[in-house]
Structures are given as structure tokens and as C-alpha cells.
Design an enzyme around this catalytic site. Structure first.
Site, mmCIF file in Angstrom:
data_model
loop_
_atom_site.group_PDB
_atom_site.id
_atom_site.type_symbol
_atom_site.label_atom_id
_atom_site.label_comp_id
_atom_site.label_asym_id
_atom_site.label_seq_id
_atom_site.Cartn_x
_atom_site.Cartn_y
_atom_site.Cartn_z
ATOM 1 N N LYS A 50 54.053 73.799 57.815
ATOM 2 C CA LYS A 50 53.969 74.386 59.160
ATOM 3 C C LYS A 50 55.355 74.621 59.755
ATOM 4 C CE LYS A 50 49.443 72.465 60.106
ATOM 5 N NZ LYS A 50 48.629 71.619 60.993
ATOM 6 N N ARG A 53 51.695 78.061 56.960
ATOM 7 C CA ARG A 53 50.633 78.496 57.882
ATOM 8 C C ARG A 53 51.173 79.385 58.992
ATOM 9 N NH1 ARG A 53 46.349 74.717 57.887
ATOM 10 N NH2 ARG A 53 46.047 73.932 55.783
ATOM 11 N N CYS A 113 33.517 70.330 62.663
ATOM 12 C CA CYS A 113 34.517 69.713 61.784
ATOM 13 C C CYS A 113 33.895 68.580 60.986
ATOM 14 C CB CYS A 113 35.696 69.183 62.593
ATOM 15 S SG CYS A 113 36.913 68.424 61.500
ATOM 16 N N LYS A 126 49.744 71.626 52.937
ATOM 17 C CA LYS A 126 50.041 72.625 53.972
ATOM 18 C C LYS A 126 51.491 72.518 54.446
ATOM 19 C CE LYS A 126 46.777 70.781 56.606
ATOM 20 N NZ LYS A 126 45.911 70.335 57.731
ATOM 21 N N CYS A 153 39.380 62.509 65.033
ATOM 22 C CA CYS A 153 39.762 61.688 63.875
ATOM 23 C C CYS A 153 41.283 61.603 63.835
ATOM 24 C CB CYS A 153 39.189 62.273 62.570
ATOM 25 S SG CYS A 153 40.229 63.528 61.812
ATOM 26 N N ARG A 168 39.844 81.489 60.286
ATOM 27 C CA ARG A 168 41.048 81.364 61.114
ATOM 28 C C ARG A 168 41.864 82.645 60.938
ATOM 29 N NH1 ARG A 168 44.054 75.997 59.897
ATOM 30 N NH2 ARG A 168 42.329 75.020 61.011
ATOM 31 N N CYS A 222 40.879 68.704 70.105
ATOM 32 C CA CYS A 222 40.587 69.428 68.862
ATOM 33 C C CYS A 222 39.106 69.786 68.832
ATOM 34 C CB CYS A 222 40.938 68.570 67.651
ATOM 35 S SG CYS A 222 39.760 67.243 67.360
ATOM 36 N N CYS A 275 44.855 67.025 64.957
ATOM 37 C CA CYS A 275 44.897 68.477 65.182
ATOM 38 C C CYS A 275 45.289 68.877 66.607
ATOM 39 C CB CYS A 275 43.569 69.107 64.805
ATOM 40 S SG CYS A 275 43.183 68.893 63.056
HETATM 41 FE FE1 SRM Z 1 43.858 70.636 61.815
HETATM 42 C C1 SRM Z 1 42.099 69.715 59.067
HETATM 43 C C2 SRM Z 1 41.172 72.171 63.075
HETATM 44 C C3 SRM Z 1 45.832 72.086 64.114
HETATM 45 C C4 SRM Z 1 46.300 68.354 61.112
HETATM 46 N N1 SRM Z 1 41.993 70.952 61.137
HETATM 47 C C5 SRM Z 1 41.467 70.525 59.953
HETATM 48 C C6 SRM Z 1 40.080 71.126 59.709
HETATM 49 C C7 SRM Z 1 40.256 72.398 58.958
HETATM 50 C C8 SRM Z 1 39.048 70.195 59.064
HETATM 51 C C9 SRM Z 1 38.881 70.235 57.575
HETATM 52 O O1 SRM Z 1 39.877 70.120 56.827
HETATM 53 O O2 SRM Z 1 37.743 70.337 57.139
HETATM 54 C C10 SRM Z 1 39.665 71.389 61.189
HETATM 55 C C11 SRM Z 1 38.632 72.491 61.405
HETATM 56 C C12 SRM Z 1 37.753 72.167 62.575
HETATM 57 C C13 SRM Z 1 36.898 73.270 63.001
HETATM 58 O O3 SRM Z 1 35.654 73.102 62.979
HETATM 59 O O4 SRM Z 1 37.403 74.308 63.388
HETATM 60 C C14 SRM Z 1 41.007 71.555 61.851
HETATM 61 N N2 SRM Z 1 43.564 71.990 63.229
HETATM 62 C C15 SRM Z 1 42.366 72.431 63.677
HETATM 63 C C16 SRM Z 1 42.502 73.240 64.954
HETATM 64 C C17 SRM Z 1 41.507 74.378 65.066
HETATM 65 C C18 SRM Z 1 42.387 72.266 66.149
HETATM 66 C C19 SRM Z 1 42.167 72.903 67.482
HETATM 67 O O5 SRM Z 1 41.218 72.464 68.137
HETATM 68 O O6 SRM Z 1 42.935 73.775 67.897
HETATM 69 C C20 SRM Z 1 43.969 73.673 64.826
HETATM 70 C C21 SRM Z 1 44.153 74.947 64.066
HETATM 71 C C22 SRM Z 1 45.584 75.333 63.959
HETATM 72 C C23 SRM Z 1 45.836 76.677 63.365
HETATM 73 O O7 SRM Z 1 45.587 77.677 64.040
HETATM 74 O O8 SRM Z 1 46.344 76.746 62.243
HETATM 75 C C24 SRM Z 1 44.528 72.518 63.995
HETATM 76 N N3 SRM Z 1 45.761 70.357 62.435
HETATM 77 C C25 SRM Z 1 46.349 70.983 63.486
HETATM 78 C C26 SRM Z 1 47.547 70.293 63.876
HETATM 79 C C27 SRM Z 1 48.442 70.646 65.057
HETATM 80 C C28 SRM Z 1 49.629 71.458 64.655
HETATM 81 O O9 SRM Z 1 49.734 71.914 63.512
HETATM 82 O O10 SRM Z 1 50.493 71.631 65.498
HETATM 83 C C29 SRM Z 1 47.677 69.212 63.016
HETATM 84 C C30 SRM Z 1 48.765 68.115 63.099
HETATM 85 C C31 SRM Z 1 50.069 68.560 62.577
HETATM 86 C C32 SRM Z 1 50.151 68.328 61.103
HETATM 87 O O11 SRM Z 1 49.718 69.188 60.352
HETATM 88 O O12 SRM Z 1 50.637 67.273 60.698
HETATM 89 C C33 SRM Z 1 46.546 69.261 62.122
HETATM 90 N N4 SRM Z 1 44.177 69.305 60.306
HETATM 91 C C34 SRM Z 1 45.206 68.421 60.250
HETATM 92 C C35 SRM Z 1 45.004 67.540 59.136
HETATM 93 C C36 SRM Z 1 45.935 66.363 58.706
HETATM 94 C C37 SRM Z 1 47.048 66.847 57.866
HETATM 95 C C38 SRM Z 1 47.872 65.711 57.321
HETATM 96 O O13 SRM Z 1 49.036 65.940 57.012
HETATM 97 O O14 SRM Z 1 47.380 64.603 57.180
HETATM 98 C C39 SRM Z 1 43.784 67.933 58.541
HETATM 99 C C40 SRM Z 1 43.094 67.299 57.312
HETATM 100 C C41 SRM Z 1 43.761 67.660 56.039
HETATM 101 O O15 SRM Z 1 44.620 68.535 55.949
HETATM 102 O O16 SRM Z 1 43.422 66.995 55.052
HETATM 103 C C42 SRM Z 1 43.289 69.035 59.313
HETATM 104 FE FE1 SF4 Z 2 38.552 67.663 62.819
HETATM 105 FE FE2 SF4 Z 2 40.032 65.498 62.931
HETATM 106 FE FE3 SF4 Z 2 41.176 67.888 63.142
HETATM 107 FE FE4 SF4 Z 2 39.716 66.993 65.108
HETATM 108 S S1 SF4 Z 2 41.602 66.044 64.360
HETATM 109 S S2 SF4 Z 2 39.561 69.057 64.207
HETATM 110 S S3 SF4 Z 2 38.141 65.847 64.070
HETATM 111 S S4 SF4 Z 2 40.169 67.112 61.345
#
Ligand code: SRM
Ligand code: SF4
Length: 566
Positions: free
Chosen positions: A211, A145, A436, A209, A475, A76, A430, A479
Site C-alpha cells: 500500500k 493497491r 466480511c 498486499k 476484527c 472494489r 470498517c 481496515c
Molecule cells: Fe481491509 C481484508 C475491507 C482497508 C487491512 N479488508 C479485508 C477484506 C477484503 C476481508 C477479506 O479478506 O475477506 C474486507 C472486505 C469487507 C467487505 O465486505 O467489504 C476489507 N479494507 C476493507 C475496507 C473496505 C474497509 C472499509 O470499511 O473502508 C477498506 C478498503 C480499502 C481499499 O479501498 O483498498 C480496507 N484494510 C484496509 C486498511 C486501511 C488502509 O489500508 O489504510 C487496512 C490496514 C492497513 C494495512 O493494510 O495494514 C486493511 N484488510 C486488512 C487486512 C490485514 C492485513 C495485514 O497485513 O494483516 C485484511 C486481511 C488480510 O489481508 O488477510 C483485510
Molecule cells: Fe473485515 Fe476485519 Fe477488515 Fe473489518 S477489519 S472489514 S472485520 S477484515
């Protein structure tokens, strides 16, 4: 302070013992026996902007052949405010082809992601990213982030000023460890046994994390209420004056654990622009000191805030600041999506916002988006701007260059979003499968075909132009911010989704569960009558999310803690 009676989580121990995020990453990279890195290093490498993944499509076949999973890495790229130069675009494009899966993912937080990079190419790729004056530090991990900001130079005169603050806050909160430079850039920066210091984070960084996003009203395209810290730009006499401060937003939850829930940020007051870096730092410090370090599912600022209470949090903040936040200034949002097409900017330059389905830049038979953007980058004298909705603005195109850009677009039949429905243009998905590891179901690879079917319904009912926010994730982690979808789909199992309805059009209200664990047939059967009802019985200018509440399809979610109450 965080609950010291509970044992620290495993990740806390890994951070503590990592010598400021070094761990054994160098040894892991040099181990040629496996395509993976050591388990503890998989946690640490996130802070350096990379995730270990494996190709889930090939999982059973590889198992059958008694091979280890096909490991690769996602990188990233940190891009505060989402702005990249043409040169940087070309470099990301080249890296995607040379070392990655041949595609570029534009994320929901305005960053680039490259997928499918094998361990042997990880260091070279990160080095080349740094050569193009970008980096990957703190793109992931328990730190602040990528700081988001409205990227649209045409939407407000404040954009450039607000963007400056996105960069300032990002720089201020970047980890100071020299581990990144040692591991990836071969720099021996710690000479003579000098020690690393992390003045803000300390050696165990944050509990989770963190944000931050900036929005410039009336556009909430960075979905600030979904962030730990949302900053709402406030203007005075056409200049940036300061920011309203919103804290405690987040999307993630876990099925079956009702103590986890999405939550929208509370607006707690106002600070001047000169104070905003300090205010951001102090909020981060409160989370560092009070966040839960034993249970990672309960560790985000939103839970710290609900545990402490908003008043106590503000008290603590004021003490740390040595001054008080001022009362919140009035603000008003009208949308959280993007506006597409050509627009002339305040200074006569041109900007083109393109819809990028699922944020995936790639060439397909019908549509060579990646090639188009590469060709444009070769001649473009402005910049590229990633939006928080996985879209792209080709920005600051000079009057002289506009024709050449149009010519390239026409040649490859890109650029026309006319046929796309309001549903598709407002969709986010996502990544989910195949990279993922947390996905229960498809999202990015599936949503376009589901929208094909939903399009038939909206077209038949004459509401194809109506912007309806649709968001899908594989899931419940959230994201693509699905709990802010007027229609939200969250993957439960292969082919099965929870359906949520009723979020606010401006990102100011969470949705509510309507149907659980349904497949495509049931999704269509469920949504068809509701969309028909909307087409017939909506009030003038009424949004879909508001309509489903008025017609009692679902109850409004007032705050995060009510999210699970049906
Ligand atoms: Fe996310 C984890 C992809 C925005 C909440 N996110 C992941 C991981 C890294 C999976 C992992 O932990 O193994 C995913 C990688 C997938 C892949 O193959 O690329 C992933 N998140 C993404 C992206 C690429 C989605 C997309 O299709 O655009 C976004 C990358 C953002 C960036 O450039 O930094 C992405 N993730 C978000 C958002 C949206 C936002 O921030 O506005 C959220 C919800 C907001 C939040 O954080 O509450 C988000 N991602 C999560 C979570 C749940 C966090 C939590 O508090 O419970 C995880 C899992 C974790 O952290 O345990 C996660
Ligand atoms: Fe992966 Fe869940 Fe985030 Fe989608 S929402 S990229 S399935 S961790």
C-alpha cells in the site's frame, strides 16, 4: 531473500500455477451449479478486484434449509487519489442499484466498493465499470493497491501535482498480465502464443498486499504512516519539489499471535519528484525479493523491515537505486481527519466536504444521501473526491452551479453537519458484518448507535465540538486503522470489543490496549469517567490521545514491536 528453508504458502503455489492470474476463473464463472467459484480462484479473483463473500445474516437459515451459503461478490474499484467524474459517479450509482446491494461503500483507501453482486452479473458489472473508464485491476491481491493522495483541491496548491504522482506510481505498478482483459473484457490479447510478462512482479507477484499513500502536510488525511510506503510531499517556492519517504507501516495483527502487530512507517530520507517512481519501484522490488512467502501473517513489508533492520534496508535500496536518498526534509502534520463544509478554492471554484457515516452511501427514511448525490452528479460540472476517512468532497463546483447544488442539498435536508459531534465527525468504521467473512463483531452497522450513547457524555461535559478520533473494526485486521484511533475498538466476539486508547491526533502514534473484550455497558462505564476527566482537566488545546497518556490511563506505544506491552 525470503526464507527458502520454509515451505511456500498455499497462496504462493496457487499464484505460481495460475498462468499470470488466470487460474480457472473462466470455468468458475461458467459453472451454473453453484454461486461460488473454485477455492483456488477465490485467491486469484482478488487480483482482479473482487472478493467472494456470502450473506452472513442468512448463514444459519440457509444451512437449516440445506442450501449453500448465499454467495455474492464484492467489487472494489481502483481510484488512484480518489477522484471520479460525475459521469463515473452516475455509473457506479447505477451499477449499485442494478447488480449490487443498492449501496455504495466509500472505503478507507479512497475507493468505491459494490457489494452483493451475484456471480452471473460479475462480468457485466466489471465490463460496465471499464466502460466508464475505471477499472478494478489490482484493487486487491498481492500487488500494489489503490494509491492514496490528499484529494482536497483547496488544501494545497500542490494537490494537483501530488495527484499526478499518485496516478503515475499507480500506473507504473499496475500488473501487466493480460488475464484481466481476457477474462472480463473478452479480449484475446495474447495472439500467436506470445507470453505474458510481469517485469516488476514476476509470476508470483508480491508476498502480500502493498500500500502506498501520499500526504501533503500539514494534513495527514491519508494516514501515510499506516502504509507500506508513505510519501510526504515537500514543496519549494509553491511547487512540488519531492517527497520524504516513509516505509514499513501497516495495521493488521492476529489475536493471540504477538509476533503480529500494527506498525508505523519509518521516515528514511528524501527523493526528488523525478526519482519517486523509481524509488517506489525499488522498495516494491526489495519486498518482492525479501518478503516472507511461507507465512502470510508475517509477510508484509513491516515484518521484512523489522527482520532486515532499517539500515540494511536502506543500504539495499541505495544499491538498487544506484544513488542515495537525501536526508529527510522538515515536515509537520496537524491532523489526519477531514474538514467539513463549504470552502472556496484558490481558483474561485467551490468545494463541499460531506460526512458520510461509515462511508456508506445509501438512502434511508431520514436521509436520502444516495439520491442527493445522484441528483448532484446529474448537474455537477466538477468532480467527486473520496477521502481516506470514508467521506466525500463534491469538488470544483462552478460559481454558477453552487446554488443548484445547495438547492438539491436543502431539498433533501442533507449537507448540514452542524448537529454532529466532533466524536462522530471523526469516526471510521470498517464494513464488518454482514459481508466480511473475517468479522468477529459488528462495526459499520453498530458504531453509529454506540456514538449516540457516547454523544450524551460529550454533550453533558461540553466537549461535543472536540474532535476525537474514534475508529472501530470487526476484527484485528485493522481496515479502519483502529490502532490510530484516540479511541479504538476492535471486535473480539459478537458484541465484544477490545478498547485501545492514546493514539496521536495526526496519525503519528499507535494506541495501546486499555480494556479487553468488553460489551457496550462496560464501554460506556469505562469511557464516561475518562471523558469527564478530559473535559475538566485537559490542558489548553490538549488532544484526547495525548491526555490519556499524560494521565497514565495507558503507556505510549513507541514502536510496533511494543504494541502488545501493557
Ligand atoms: Fe481491509 C481484508 C475491507 C482497508 C487491512 N479488508 C479485508 C477484506 C477484503 C476481508 C477479506 O479478506 O475477506 C474486507 C472486505 C469487507 C467487505 O465486505 O467489504 C476489507 N479494507 C476493507 C475496507 C473496505 C474497509 C472499509 O470499511 O473502508 C477498506 C478498503 C480499502 C481499499 O479501498 O483498498 C480496507 N484494510 C484496509 C486498511 C486501511 C488502509 O489500508 O489504510 C487496512 C490496514 C492497513 C494495512 O493494510 O495494514 C486493511 N484488510 C486488512 C487486512 C490485514 C492485513 C495485514 O497485513 O494483516 C485484511 C486481511 C488480510 O489481508 O488477510 C483485510
Ligand atoms: Fe473485515 Fe476485519 Fe477488515 Fe473489518 S477489519 S472489514 S472485520 S477484515
Amino acid at each position: 531473500m525470503s526464507d527458502i528453508t520454509q515451505p511456500l504458502s498455499e497462496v504462493e503455489i496457487i499464484k505460481e500455477n495460475s498462468n499470470y492470474l488466470r487460474g480457472t476463473i473462466i470455468e468458475s464463472l461458467n459453472n451454473e451449479i453453484t454461486g461460488a467459484i473454485a477455492p483456488a480462484d477465490t485467491n486469484l479473483i482478488k487480483f482482479h478486484g473482487s472478493y467472494q463473500q456470502f450473506d452472513r445474516d442468512l448463514e444459519s437459515e440457509r444451512k437449516h434449509q440445506k442450501l449453500e451459503p448465499l454467495y455474492s461478490f464484492m467489487i472494489r474499484v481502483r481510484l488512484p487519489g480518489g477522484i471520479a467524474s460525475s459521469k463515473q459517479w452516475l455509473s457506479i450509482d447505477k451499477l449499485a442499484d442494478e447488480y449490487g446491494s443498492g449501496t455504495i461503500k466509500l472505503t478507507t483507501r479512497q475507493a468505491f466498493q459494490l457489494h452483493g453482486i451475484f456471480k452471473s452479473k460479475l462480468k457485466t458489472t466489471i465490463q460496465e465499470i471499464n466502460l466508464s473508464l475505471l477499472d478494478t485491476i489490482a484493487a486487491c491481491g498481492d500487488v500494489n493497491r489503490n494509491v492514496m493522495c490528499n484529494p482536497n483541491p483547496n488544501q494545497s496548491l500542490l494537490q494537483a501535482e501530488a495527484y499526478d504522482f499518485a496516478r503515475k506510481i499507480s500506473d507504473h505498478l499496475t500488473p501487466q498480465t493480460k488475464a484481466y482483459h481476457e477474462i472480463w473484457l473478452d479480449k484475446e490479447l495474447i495472439a500467436g502464443g506470445a507470453k505474458d510478462v510481469e517485469p516488476i512482479y514476476g509470476k508470483t507477484y508480491l508476498p502480500r498486499k502493498f500500500k502506498i499513500a501520499i500526504a501533503i502536510p500539514p494534513h495527514n488525511d491519508s494516514d501515510i504512516f499506516a502504509n507500506d510506503l508513505g510519501l510526504i510531499a515537500v514543496e519549494k517556492n509553491g511547487k512540488l519539489d519531492g517527497f520524504n519517504i516513509a516505509i514499513g507501516g501497516g495495521m493488521g495483527m492476529t489475536f493471540g499471535i504477538p509476533e503480529t502487530y500494527p506498525r508505523l512507517a519509518n521516515v528514511i530520507g528524501y527523493c526528488s519528484k523525478d526519482q519517486v517512481v523509481d524509488v517506489s519501484e525499488k522498495i516494491v522490488l526489495i519486498q518482492r525479493d525479501f518478503g516472507n512467502r511461507s507465512d502470510r501473517k508475517n509477510a508484509r513489508l513491516k515484518y521484512t523491515l523489522d527482520r532486515l533492520g532499517v539500515d540494511k534496508f536502506i543500504q539495499e535500496l541505495n544499491v538498487r537505486l544506484g544513488y542515495e536518498l537525501k536526508p529527510t526534509k522538515p515536515y509537520h502534520f496537524i491532523s489526519n481527519g477531514d474538514t467539513y463544509g463549504w470552502v472556496k478554492g484558490f481558483d474561485g471554484k467551490w468545494h463541499l466536504t460531506l460526512f458520510v457515516e461509515g462511508g456508506r452511501v445509501r438512502d434511508t427514511e431520514q436521509f436520502q444521501l444516495k439520491t442527493v448525490l445522484k441528483k448532484i452528479a446529474e448537474i455537477h460540472d466538477g468532480d467527486f473526491r473520496l477521502t481516506g476517512n470514508q467521506n466525500l468532497i463534491i469538488a470544483n463546483i462552478s460559481v454558477e452551479n453552487k446554488k443548484s447544488v445547495e438547492k438539491i442539498l436543502n431539498e433533501y435536508s442533507a449537507g448540514s453537519d452542524k448537529k454532529l459531534t466532533g466524536l462522530r465527525l471523526n469516526s471510521l468504521a470498517c464494513v464488518a458484518l454482514n459481508t466480511c467473512s473475517l468479522a468477529f463483531a459488528e462495526a459499520e452497522r453498530y458504531l453509529p448507535s454506540l456514538i449516540d450513547k457516547l454523544d450524551e457524555i460529550v454533550i453533558a461535559n461540553g466537549i461535543e465540538q472536540e474532535p476525537i478520533i474514534v475508529r472501530m473494526t470487526g476484527c484485528p485486521n485493522g481496515c479502519a486503522r483502529p490502532y490510530l484511533g484516540e479511541i479504538g475498538f476492535v471486535g473480539k466476539a459478537p458484541g465484544k470489543y477490545n478498547l485501545y486508547l492514546g493514539a496521536g491526533f495526526t496519525g503519528d502514534r499507535l494506541n495501546k490496549l486499555y480494556k479487553e473484550n468488553i460489551d457496550e455497558k462496560e464501554i460506556i462505564e469505562t469511557l464516561k469517567p475518562i471523558l469527564e476527566d478530559f473535559a475538566k482537566n485537559r490542558n489548553k488545546s490538549e488532544r484526547f490521545g495525548d491526555f490519556v497518556l499524560r494521565k497514565n490511563y495507558v503507556k505510549a506505544t513507541i514502536e510496533g514491536k511494543d504494541f502488545h506491552e501493557i
